[in-house]
Design an enzyme around this catalytic site. Structure first.
Site, short mmCIF file in Angstrom:
data_model
loop_
_atom_site.label_atom_id
_atom_site.label_comp_id
_atom_site.label_asym_id
_atom_site.label_seq_id
_atom_site.Cartn_x
_atom_site.Cartn_y
_atom_site.Cartn_z
N LYS A 293 -15.66 66.22 52.19
CA LYS A 293 -15.72 67.67 52.09
C LYS A 293 -14.48 68.22 51.38
CE LYS A 293 -18.09 68.34 56.55
NZ LYS A 293 -19.30 69.03 56.11
N ASP A 304 -18.05 70.20 65.00
CA ASP A 304 -19.32 69.65 64.54
C ASP A 304 -20.06 68.90 65.65
OD1 ASP A 304 -21.15 69.62 62.48
OD2 ASP A 304 -20.50 67.68 61.70
N ARG A 367 -28.00 63.94 60.87
CA ARG A 367 -29.40 63.52 61.03
C ARG A 367 -29.50 62.01 61.28
NH1 ARG A 367 -30.66 65.95 55.27
NH2 ARG A 367 -28.98 67.23 56.10
#
Length: 517
Positions: A293, A304, A367
């Site tokens: 990032k 997070d 995910r």
């Protein structure tokens, strides 16, 4: 070289206010530093109205409170506060220093929640408050007021000295003629507010302390406090049992990944009592991995793991809200770090159950870990319904801003129940479509799916996860839009929000499976 204590232990934290119920009017609560009275909007040109207890306070202080409100152009809007200093105290209560006149709007739960938060901010650093605001509340108003007052008080500090501000120590809910009969209602309210507080605290803890092992220890501690069963998979067990997504995301970190399981069983459970599974994303820090990032995007990545924090906090409050079904909470915890052993773009991960993912972007790691936990839940727990919660996609923030969360569901009844719970609890959610027209985007030439197929990002992430839930009713809460509050607003305080705890407790505290019938 030893690690300084400041990197391994959390300092004493501020605590939320304590609450008490009383049938006495506010002015009769001796020792209260602050009296808080409700202000209701009038009709037409009638100005505003004062709620229970105001006449006695006005008489004791010899003050025309309505004239004060008129002079200050008060409207009774929810959360509006008009202050009257009482430097010499009251006739019977020498500790009294302030009278606050707090707008309660239309006395809806939303209004009472905002009034509670406004009161909390106006009474920071005070010892005690007596208020008749809940006396004008409807059935859900007391809980809303208490939750607002608790969450509007939230604070976290890691300074060498004391905190800059602390919440008011005690709030007496006064003027309630049925006070003795409302203790269970108050306990539920405190449990809901406490879950939001706990979720915020866990998400706010900096990542030089917070890692997967630390998060698992928090779950163990909670399990002991709340009569929950707990199990934790370490990195070796994760690898041996096929949790390839969690293991791969966490393999670059000096602090290995964990899978945390908490089990709640209601007191009157039988073999026929159904089970709900909650799954939380527990990325304790997200660098983005090798798909790193930008620096400014990393600043708040200690939060997070908000989804995991929400699941842990909810599990601890289930007994107080009277949840009638079994609930299993799973938190897939890992640190997405960078090292010579980091997951690479182009790697293929084999998830629990055998499905494979080509990793085209290591910053789409959430995910990957959720997929393992969802697949495990389907295989080993066989629940009646699955719900996951995660700060998953920046696309959700682009779509909704920072005041509304997004969600997906494969069952209309479940979707309606989640949406209604969010509205009632003060955590609004907007349903997005599981649009199968974008399913082709998930295709990979070497694996069952691409983990980062591109836009529409929130939709394709949900479609990715849908492959791991089988035919079970499932809802996916993508709270990336509301994971952080940019500024204080009503019960939201700047920083991690813990969004989702109230939604889930509202849903689980009623009959969570009624909508599936």
């Amino acid at each position: 070289m030893s690690t300084p204590d400041t990197l391994t232990t959390l300092p004493a934290q501020v605590s939320p206010p304590e609450f008490a119920l009383s049938a006495l009017p506010p002015h009769a609560i001796l020792g209260a530093e602050v009296l808080a009275l409700p202000v209701l909007p009038g009709e037409g040109a009638d100005g505003v109205l004062l709620g229970p207890g105001a006449d006695q306070v006005a008489e004791e202080l010899g003050t025309d409170l309505l004239a004060l409100l008129e002079m200050c152009s008060a409207t009774g809007k929810a959360g509006e506060v008009t202050s009257l200093p009482v430097p010499l105290g009251g006739e019977h209560n020498k500790a009294l220093r302030w009278v606050l006149l707090v707008g309660v709007g239309q006395q809806r739960p939303l209004d009472l929640r905002r009034a509670g938060a406004a009161l909390a901010r106006a009474t920071r650093d005070r010892a005690s408050v007596a208020t008749s605001i809940p006396a004008v509340a409807g059935a859900d108003g007391l809980e809303a007021f208490v939750v607002g007052a608790m969450l509007g008080s939230f604070g976290f500090h890691w300074r060498a000295g004391p905190p800059e501000h602390v919440p008011v120590g005690r709030i007496v809910l006064a003027g309630l003629p049925d006070a003795d009969d409302r203790n269970a209602e108050l306990r539920r309210a405190v449990a809901v507010g406490g879950a939001g507080w706990r979720a915020r605290m866990l998400a706010t803890v900096p990542s030089n302390l917070k890692n997967p092992h630390w998060l698992a220890e928090q779950a163990r501690e909670l399990a002991g406090e709340c009569a929950l069963d707990v199990a934790v998979w370490d990195e070796e067990q994760l690898a041996e049992q096929g949790f390839g997504g969690i293991a791969a995301v966490g393999q670059a970190s000096a602090t290995p990944p964990r899978l945390i399981r908490l089990d709640y069983t209601p007191d009157k459970a039988t073999r026929k009592t159904p089970t709900v599974v909650l799954v939380g994303k527990g990325i304790t820090f997200d660098t983005g991995g090798l798909s790193i990032k930008p620096g400014e995007a990393m600043v708040n990545m200690k939060r997070d793991m908000t989804g995991g924090a929400v699941v842990i906090a909810v599990m601890g409050a289930l007994r107080e809200v009277g949840c009638p079904v079994r609930v299993v909470g799973l938190v897939a915890a890992a640190e997405n770090a960078v090292s010579g052993n980091a997951l690479r773009p182009g790697d293929v991960v084999r998830h629990y159950g055998g499905r494979t993912s080509e990793v085209t972007n290591t910053d789409a790691e959430g995910r990957l870990v959720l997929a393992d936990a969802l697949a495990y839940a389907v295989d080993k727990i066989d629940p009646a319904v699955l719900v996951d919660v995660a700060t998953l996609t920046g696309a959700m923030k682009v779509a909704l801003g920072q005041n509304v969360g997004g969600f997906f569901a494969n069952h209309d009844g479940l979707a309606a129940a989640v949406s209604e719970a969010g509205e009632a609890a003060g955590e609004p959610l907007w349903r997005f479509p599981l649009a199968d027209v974008y399913e082709d985007k998930l295709r990979s030439s070497v694996a069952d799916a691409d983990n980062a197929p591109g836009g529409p990002g929130a939709v394709t992430a949900a479609l990715f996860l849908q492959h791991f839930v089988g035919d079970l009713p499932w809802a996916h809460l993508d709270i990336a839009s509301v994971g952080d509050a940019p500024a204080d607003l009503h019960e939201w305080t700047t920083g991690p929000t813990g969004f989702g705890a109230r939604v889930l407790l509202r849903w689980l505290g009623d009959d969570p499976l009624e909508a599936l019938a």
